[in-house]
Design a protein around this motif. Structure first.
Motif, PDB file in Angstrom:
ATOM      1  N   LEU A  17     -45.846  -9.521  18.335  1.00 34.20           N
ATOM      2  CA  LEU A  17     -44.800  -8.625  18.824  1.00 34.20           C
ATOM      3  C   LEU A  17     -44.624  -7.437  17.884  1.00 34.20           C
ATOM      4  CD1 LEU A  17     -42.104 -11.205  20.006  1.00 34.20           C
ATOM      5  CD2 LEU A  17     -43.476  -9.695  21.460  1.00 34.20           C
ATOM      6  N   ARG A  18     -44.643  -7.713  16.587  1.00 36.88           N
ATOM      7  CA  ARG A  18     -44.488  -6.629  15.615  1.00 36.88           C
ATOM      8  C   ARG A  18     -45.613  -5.605  15.758  1.00 36.88           C
ATOM      9  NH1 ARG A  18     -42.342  -5.251  10.601  1.00 36.88           N
ATOM     10  NH2 ARG A  18     -41.100  -7.147  10.369  1.00 36.88           N
ATOM     11  N   SER A  22     -45.124  -1.762  16.767  1.00 35.14           N
ATOM     12  CA  SER A  22     -45.385  -0.806  15.692  1.00 35.14           C
ATOM     13  C   SER A  22     -46.101   0.441  16.198  1.00 35.14           C
ATOM     14  CB  SER A  22     -46.219  -1.470  14.590  1.00 35.14           C
ATOM     15  OG  SER A  22     -47.536  -1.769  15.053  1.00 35.14           O
ATOM     16  N   PHE A  23     -46.782   0.319  17.335  1.00 31.78           N
ATOM     17  CA  PHE A  23     -47.493   1.462  17.899  1.00 31.78           C
ATOM     18  C   PHE A  23     -46.595   2.329  18.786  1.00 31.78           C
ATOM     19  CE2 PHE A  23     -51.016  -1.569  17.154  1.00 31.78           C
ATOM     20  CZ  PHE A  23     -51.812  -0.770  16.347  1.00 31.78           C
ATOM     21  N   ILE A  27     -39.401   2.963  18.155  1.00 31.27           N
ATOM     22  CA  ILE A  27     -39.000   1.566  17.985  1.00 31.27           C
ATOM     23  C   ILE A  27     -39.402   1.100  16.588  1.00 31.27           C
ATOM     24  CG2 ILE A  27     -39.358  -0.823  18.726  1.00 31.27           C
ATOM     25  CD1 ILE A  27     -39.728   0.129  21.540  1.00 31.27           C
ATOM     26  N   GLU A  28     -38.492   0.446  15.893  1.00 29.48           N
ATOM     27  CA  GLU A  28     -38.774  -0.078  14.563  1.00 29.48           C
ATOM     28  C   GLU A  28     -38.320  -1.535  14.475  1.00 29.48           C
ATOM     29  OE1 GLU A  28     -37.506   0.650   9.875  1.00 29.48           O
ATOM     30  OE2 GLU A  28     -36.482   1.728  11.501  1.00 29.48           O
ATOM     31  N   VAL A  29     -39.240  -2.427  14.115  1.00 29.91           N
ATOM     32  CA  VAL A  29     -38.884  -3.824  13.877  1.00 29.91           C
ATOM     33  C   VAL A  29     -38.335  -3.914  12.458  1.00 29.91           C
ATOM     34  CG1 VAL A  29     -39.707  -6.196  13.699  1.00 29.91           C
ATOM     35  CG2 VAL A  29     -40.634  -4.692  15.471  1.00 29.91           C
ATOM     36  N   VAL A  30     -37.058  -4.223  12.344  1.00 27.18           N
ATOM     37  CA  VAL A  30     -36.412  -4.219  11.031  1.00 27.18           C
ATOM     38  C   VAL A  30     -36.361  -5.591  10.376  1.00 27.18           C
ATOM     39  CG1 VAL A  30     -35.028  -2.189  11.556  1.00 27.18           C
ATOM     40  CG2 VAL A  30     -34.120  -4.454  12.090  1.00 27.18           C
ATOM     41  N   GLU A  31     -36.554  -6.656  11.163  1.00 25.00           N
ATOM     42  CA  GLU A  31     -36.496  -8.001  10.593  1.00 25.00           C
ATOM     43  C   GLU A  31     -37.082  -9.019  11.558  1.00 25.00           C
ATOM     44  OE1 GLU A  31     -36.649 -10.131   7.981  1.00 25.00           O
ATOM     45  OE2 GLU A  31     -34.989  -8.920   7.177  1.00 25.00           O
TER      46      GLU A  31
END
Length: 212
Positions: A17-18, A22-23, A27-31
């Motif tokens: 998922l990250r 990431s592409f 959208i930013e995965v923070v945790e």
């Protein structure tokens, strides 16, 4: 920037998922966390917008975590991402007022689109889940048992259960999106619900909508 937290007990799935997210610009995965308690803890520590939540996790499961997070942090959009499409689980989760319910076989494009929609407040249901809602519609109730809803409100509720957006409803009924929103506010009040997902669920349970 849409700040996302991933809650899933499978490291490989979290990594997948990250990588997908990431592409995606904006959208930013923070945790990432591996259980429901971790999801609860992170909502208390850092600000973010959307939580991708698995249901079947060890310890505190996703369902119990959703209850706590909805109560403590109602502004976080919870997008359930699970393999569990049982009728009981679907209805139990939707009653909590989560922002969306997707199955893990969802394609990356739909997942990204869903995150964007949840961020702006639009509810998300996978086609399989929508089908379960519609499958509960056996017989319409008599017109007198409409809980005070007008004919136009019942029309709009029909489209809500089908998963239509405000824009789509407005186009189909030849009314503005603002008018649709006004009708939805009235529907929510009469059905004593907070959002369109809960309204759709209640409409199904009360058999307010005839889709035959």
């Amino acid at each position: 920037m849409i700040r996302v937290v991933i809650a899933d007990d499978h490291p490989l799935l979290r990594e997948g998922l990250r990588r997908i997210l990431s592409f995606e610009e904006g959208i930013e995965v923070v945790e990432e966390v591996g259980d429901g308690q971790g999801a609860i803890n992170i909502t208390r520590k850092i600000p973010f917008d959307v939580l991708l939540m698995d249901l079947n996790m060890p310890g505190v499961n996703g369902l119990d975590a959703c209850r706590v997070i909805r109560r403590e942090k109602p502004n976080i959009g919870i997008l359930v991402l699970t393999v569990d499409d049982s009728d009981e689980k679907v209805f139990e989760v939707l009653q909590l007022g989560v922002a969306g319910y997707l199955l893990k076989d969802v394609d990356p494009k739909t997942l990204i689109e869903s995150i964007h929609k949840v961020y702006i407040g639009e509810p998300i249901l996978s086609p399989a889940v929508t089908g379960k809602l519609l499958g509960q519609l056996a017989h319409p109730i008599p017109p007198k048992e409409n809980y005070g809803l007008s004919a136009r409100e019942l029309d709009i509720l029909n489209y809500v259960v089908r998963g239509a957006s405000n824009k789509e409803i407005g186009g189909a009924l030849y009314i503005s999106e603002k008018t649709v929103k006004n009708h939805l506010s009235s529907i929510f009040r009469k059905l004593d619900v907070e959002d369109r997902t809960q309204a759709a669920l209640k409409a199904v349970k009360l058999k307010l909508v005839d889709l035959n």
